[in-house]
Design an enzyme around this catalytic site. Structure first.
Site, PDB file in Angstrom:
ATOM      1  N   LYS A  17       1.162  -1.032  -0.003  1.00 29.44           N
ATOM      2  CA  LYS A  17       0.006  -0.272   0.022  1.00 29.44           C
ATOM      3  C   LYS A  17       1.221   1.201  -0.136  1.00 29.44           C
ATOM      4  CE  LYS A  17      -4.182  -2.226   1.805  1.00 29.44           C
ATOM      5  NZ  LYS A  17      -4.601  -2.342   3.130  1.00 29.44           N
ATOM      6  N   ASP A  27      -9.092   3.059   2.507  1.00 30.06           N
ATOM      7  CA  ASP A  27      -9.161   2.359   4.140  1.00 30.06           C
ATOM      8  C   ASP A  27      -9.732   3.116   4.556  1.00 30.06           C
ATOM      9  OD1 ASP A  27      -8.100  -0.421   3.053  1.00 30.06           O
ATOM     10  OD2 ASP A  27      -6.096   0.333   3.410  1.00 30.06           O
TER      11      ASP A  27
HETATM   12  P1  ATR Z   1      -0.823  -2.732   5.859  1.00 28.21           P
HETATM   13  O1  ATR Z   1      -1.225  -2.574   3.493  1.00 28.21           O
HETATM   14  O2  ATR Z   1      -1.842  -4.266   6.447  1.00 28.21           O
HETATM   15  O3  ATR Z   1      -0.804  -1.763   6.543  1.00 28.21           O
HETATM   16  P2  ATR Z   1       1.907  -3.561   6.170  1.00 28.21           P
HETATM   17  O4  ATR Z   1       1.867  -1.605   4.869  1.00 28.21           O
HETATM   18  O5  ATR Z   1       2.803  -4.684   5.260  1.00 28.21           O
HETATM   19  O6  ATR Z   1       0.837  -4.040   5.696  1.00 28.21           O
HETATM   20  O7  ATR Z   1       2.412  -3.223   7.295  1.00 28.21           O
HETATM   21  C1  ATR Z   1       2.772  -4.508   8.034  1.00 28.21           C
HETATM   22  C2  ATR Z   1       2.398  -3.841  10.112  1.00 28.21           C
HETATM   23  O8  ATR Z   1       2.762  -5.191  10.071  1.00 28.21           O
HETATM   24  C3  ATR Z   1       3.575  -2.987  10.158  1.00 28.21           C
HETATM   25  O9  ATR Z   1       3.064  -1.628  11.159  1.00 28.21           O
HETATM   26  C4  ATR Z   1       4.536  -3.970  10.169  1.00 28.21           C
HETATM   27  O10 ATR Z   1       5.770  -3.463  11.367  1.00 28.21           O
HETATM   28  P3  ATR Z   1       7.089  -2.563  11.053  1.00 28.21           P
HETATM   29  O11 ATR Z   1       6.594  -1.373  10.543  1.00 28.21           O
HETATM   30  O12 ATR Z   1       8.111  -3.193  11.726  1.00 28.21           O
HETATM   31  O13 ATR Z   1       7.722  -3.859   9.904  1.00 28.21           O
HETATM   32  C5  ATR Z   1       3.823  -4.460  11.140  1.00 28.21           C
HETATM   33  N1  ATR Z   1       4.296  -6.145  11.527  1.00 28.21           N
HETATM   34  C6  ATR Z   1       3.836  -7.397  10.880  1.00 28.21           C
HETATM   35  N2  ATR Z   1       4.765  -8.687  10.929  1.00 28.21           N
HETATM   36  C7  ATR Z   1       4.498  -7.860  12.321  1.00 28.21           C
HETATM   37  C8  ATR Z   1       5.256  -8.768  13.719  1.00 28.21           C
HETATM   38  N3  ATR Z   1       5.377 -10.146  13.389  1.00 28.21           N
HETATM   39  N4  ATR Z   1       5.114  -8.021  14.840  1.00 28.21           N
HETATM   40  C9  ATR Z   1       5.091  -6.717  15.252  1.00 28.21           C
HETATM   41  N5  ATR Z   1       4.411  -6.118  14.054  1.00 28.21           N
HETATM   42  C10 ATR Z   1       4.443  -6.168  12.608  1.00 28.21           C
END
Ligand code: ATR
Length: 266
Positions: A65, A99
């Protein structure tokens, strides 16, 4: 036939094809909506390729996104949010974010938003849209695994950022907890468990695969009110549909299609 679709990774769980194809069928629109799993390094080619091939529109989901906005001409809202979930192809490749309105509408159906303390887990594309939409009415806290990203988002929306491992310090004063991370998507995991939660919380999980995520199960254990990701899916999808077609989305038809998926006897 007009071609639409969703790009993401993972994307197998997406119910957007079901929802949009039911709307096209109901309105006798000659169009089909597919799902496409795309590698991150090929995102640009996926967007430009879809344009070259004459696609009419795409939805964009995890984890694209924020990156995908770079390959579009975003409208003002998408630009302010810094992420898109909808692309419309035409003379230009236009980017939109539905969204924000989707989350707002889903949440406002079950609770008052004004002046509430809202804790958002995550700072990715979905979190950015939600923080933007809700910060006009409520006090926002952001907790993200990558602290810097969380604090940048908090600053942008006039909220506060806290460390993920220090959420327990403020949780008593939180009214609405929103999981906008991908934790819990196709897995039985949660960033918070029942011992971290309390009964006066409203817990909203954007993840809808599974519909009742581990976080929502933990929230139910303490008697908190819960909201799964289906209504947001529906409202953001309806807004995308209207951007693409200029026709009012048949929301009840789209909702029925999703309900039948979960309960075949429905
Ligand atoms: P979306 O489109 O759903 O927002 P994204 O832009 O890929 O997806 O964002 C994923 C979010 O989930 C991010 O905030 C990510 O944290 P980081 O900024 O540290 O990457 C979070 N996230 C993904 N896996 C995670 C995990 N195992 N523990 C904590 N946060 C996680």
């Amino acid at each position: 036939m007009k071609i639409f679709g969703i790009i993401g990774n993972p994307v197998e769980h997406s119910l957007s094809p079901l929802m949009h194809n039911s709307a096209f069928k109901y309105l006798n629109i000659d169009a089909t909506y597919f799902k496409f799993k795309v590698d991150f390094e090929k995102l640009k080619y996926a967007v430009l390729g879809a344009d070259s091939l004459g696609f009419c529109g795409l939805n964009v989901t995890v984890p694209f996104k924020e990156e995908a906005i770079n390959y579009t001409n975003p409208d003002k809202l998408a630009e302010q949010i810094g992420a898109i979930n909808t692309i419309k192809f035409g003379k230009k490749i236009e980017g939109f974010n539905t969204d924000a309105i989707g989350a707002f509408m889903a949440l406002k159906e079950i609770t008052e938003i004004k002046d509430r303390n809202i804790l958002i887990l995550g700072a990715g594309g979905a979190a950015k849209a939600i923080a933007y939409a809700l910060s006009k009415y409520a006090r926002i806290f952001i907790a993200n695994r990558t602290f810097k990203k969380g604090s940048d988002l908090a600053k942008k929306v006039g909220g506060e950022s806290i460390k993920l491992e220090e959420v327990f310090n403020i949780i008593k004063s939180v009214d609405i907890l929103i999981n906008a991370t991908t934790v819990g998507l196709n897995e039985d995991k949660s960033l918070l468990y029942h011992e971290d939660l309390h009964k006066d919380l409203i817990v909203f999980d954007l993840v809808y695969s599974p519909v009742k995520t581990r976080l929502l199960k933990e929230a139910e254990m303490v008697g908190a009110k819960t909201l799964n990701g289906i209504k947001m899916l529906l409202y953001q999808g309806a807004a995308s549909f209207e951007i693409w077609t200029g026709i009012k989305a048949p929301i009840s038809i789209m909702e029925d299609a999703i309900s039948r998926f979960f309960d075949p006897v429905y």
